[in-house]
Design a protein around this motif. Structure first.
Motif, PDB file in Angstrom:
ATOM      1  N   GLY A 102       1.009  -1.296  -0.058  1.00 60.69           N
ATOM      2  CA  GLY A 102      -0.184  -0.059  -0.069  1.00 60.69           C
ATOM      3  C   GLY A 102       0.593   1.340   0.008  1.00 60.69           C
ATOM      4  O   GLY A 102       0.155   2.496  -0.073  1.00 60.69           O
ATOM      5  N   GLY A 122      -1.093   3.691   2.652  1.00 63.32           N
ATOM      6  CA  GLY A 122      -2.646   3.331   2.609  1.00 63.32           C
ATOM      7  C   GLY A 122      -3.109   3.320   1.315  1.00 63.32           C
ATOM      8  O   GLY A 122      -4.484   3.477   0.848  1.00 63.32           O
ATOM      9  N   TRP A 123      -2.144   3.174   0.234  1.00 67.88           N
ATOM     10  CA  TRP A 123      -2.892   3.179  -1.072  1.00 67.88           C
ATOM     11  C   TRP A 123      -3.418   1.751  -1.459  1.00 67.88           C
ATOM     12  O   TRP A 123      -3.511   1.454  -2.929  1.00 67.88           O
ATOM     13  N   ASN A 124      -3.657   0.647  -0.675  1.00 65.48           N
ATOM     14  CA  ASN A 124      -4.339  -0.349  -1.074  1.00 65.48           C
ATOM     15  C   ASN A 124      -5.693  -0.137  -1.698  1.00 65.48           C
ATOM     16  O   ASN A 124      -5.966  -0.971  -2.334  1.00 65.48           O
ATOM     17  N   ASN A 125      -6.208   0.838  -1.383  1.00 66.18           N
ATOM     18  CA  ASN A 125      -7.432   1.359  -1.759  1.00 66.18           C
ATOM     19  C   ASN A 125      -7.587   1.656  -3.456  1.00 66.18           C
ATOM     20  O   ASN A 125      -8.516   1.802  -3.939  1.00 66.18           O
ATOM     21  N   ARG A 127      -7.191   1.397  -7.107  1.00 70.37           N
ATOM     22  CA  ARG A 127      -7.306   0.206  -8.185  1.00 70.37           C
ATOM     23  C   ARG A 127      -6.806   0.538  -9.434  1.00 70.37           C
ATOM     24  O   ARG A 127      -6.122  -0.417  -9.896  1.00 70.37           O
ATOM     25  N   GLU A 139      -6.492   8.673 -10.309  1.00 73.66           N
ATOM     26  CA  GLU A 139      -6.760   7.418  -9.575  1.00 73.66           C
ATOM     27  C   GLU A 139      -8.217   6.990  -9.470  1.00 73.66           C
ATOM     28  O   GLU A 139      -9.127   7.983  -9.532  1.00 73.66           O
ATOM     29  N   ASN A 141     -10.315   4.444  -7.390  1.00 72.75           N
ATOM     30  CA  ASN A 141     -10.296   3.779  -6.003  1.00 72.75           C
ATOM     31  C   ASN A 141     -11.407   2.685  -5.950  1.00 72.75           C
ATOM     32  O   ASN A 141     -12.377   2.521  -6.791  1.00 72.75           O
ATOM     33  N   ASN A 142     -11.285   1.933  -4.838  1.00 76.47           N
ATOM     34  CA  ASN A 142     -12.432   0.800  -4.601  1.00 76.47           C
ATOM     35  C   ASN A 142     -13.929   1.361  -4.555  1.00 76.47           C
ATOM     36  O   ASN A 142     -14.700   0.333  -4.574  1.00 76.47           O
ATOM     37  N   GLN A 143     -14.000   2.380  -4.092  1.00 76.73           N
ATOM     38  CA  GLN A 143     -15.253   2.925  -3.898  1.00 76.73           C
ATOM     39  C   GLN A 143     -15.797   3.666  -5.244  1.00 76.73           C
ATOM     40  O   GLN A 143     -16.942   4.246  -5.397  1.00 76.73           O
TER      41      GLN A 143
END
Length: 268
Positions: A102, A122-125, A127, A139, A141-143
């Motif tokens: 991340g 914290g960049w695991n989010n 995608r 970016e 993200n997963n949301q």
């Protein structure tokens, strides 16, 4: 570099394809058409001036590919990159990496090696990421949020949320600060061009000739934008192809640049 107009009359590829050293699948006449937006010609602010891109292969090697004649020449620049989740170039000398743990790192070439600066955690989010200028990237993200990130002079990042509902997107590819394209996660990986206008982001789906089926873009496996007028694709057959925007007629033209890329894991 703004648009000459929001969307061009068709930038058809099929009738004007330039193929160099074509692979059998392409030489047999597959219609791999790309239609996009017409732009003013001018400075090319994105990434590598259309001359280079980076690869991480299945052995975890980081390779810098530089244009050489009708193809590219590779230079090994690192080992141990198996854990990297994503890469994207910012300019000729620097690129971003999202690590498996991340962390977000910015790497800068000093002439002999890459120097790392960890610029976030914290960049695991995250995608999907794509560079659009030497200090800016996008970016998803997963949301399903679409976010523009900008570096200041000290590698600090600022964040601007630009959209929602991007959860199904398969891939995004930046060409310059005002244009990127999206491969959607539908049955055929349909393609849309997105243009940053004064009114916000505007979508222009890939145009289809009357009576013709929707193009099947599932052959596109990995994509890297290298400047306003070039992007490179590794296809599902391991063929390296490049699209170049011809300024004389605003048509995207395809050339095969190599084969044997089945082992490639990431490009950027």
């Amino acid at each position: 570099m703004r648009l000459k107009r929001a969307i061009a009359a068709v930038l058809g590829l099929a009738a004007v394809v330039t193929v160099v050293g074509a692979s059998p699948s392409i030489a047999q006449g597959e219609d791999r058409s790309i239609k996009g937006v017409e732009r003013e010609q001018g400075p090319k602010p994105l990434t590598t001036d259309g001359q280079s891109f980076l690869e991480i292969n299945g052995a975890g090697q980081l390779v810098h590919w530089q244009r050489s004649g009708e193809s590219y020449s590779g230079q090994l620049r690192g080992w141990g990159w198996q854990g990297t989740r994503a890469i994207t170039s910012l300019d000729n000398q620097s690129f971003l990496e999202i690590k498996g743990d991340g962390r977000l790192s910015k790497w800068t070439w000093n002439g002999g090696t890459y120097v790392e600066a960890v610029v976030g955690s914290g960049w695991n989010n995250a995608r999907l990421v794509t560079g659009i200028a030497n200090n800016q990237f996008i970016e998803i993200n997963n949301q399903g949020e679409l976010v523009y990130w900008t570096f200041d002079g000290s590698n600090n990042l600022s964040r601007v949320l630009r959209g929602w509902g991007w959860g199904a997107t398969k891939s995004i590819t930046g060409l310059d600060p005002f244009v990127f394209f999206e491969l959607k996660g539908d049955a055929l990986n349909s393609l849309s061009w997105w243009v940053d206008t004064q009114e916000g982001l505007r979508e222009f789906p890939e145009e289809v000739e009357p009576g013709q089926p929707q193009p099947d873009n599932r052959w596109m496996r990995l994509i890297a934008g290298t400047d306003s007028d070039h992007f490179t694709i590794v296809d599902t057959d391991g063929i390296l192809v490049e699209y170049t925007l011809d300024p004389s007629d605003y048509v995207w033209k395809l050339a095969v640049r190599g084969s044997g890329w089945q082992g490639t894991r990431l490009i950027g």
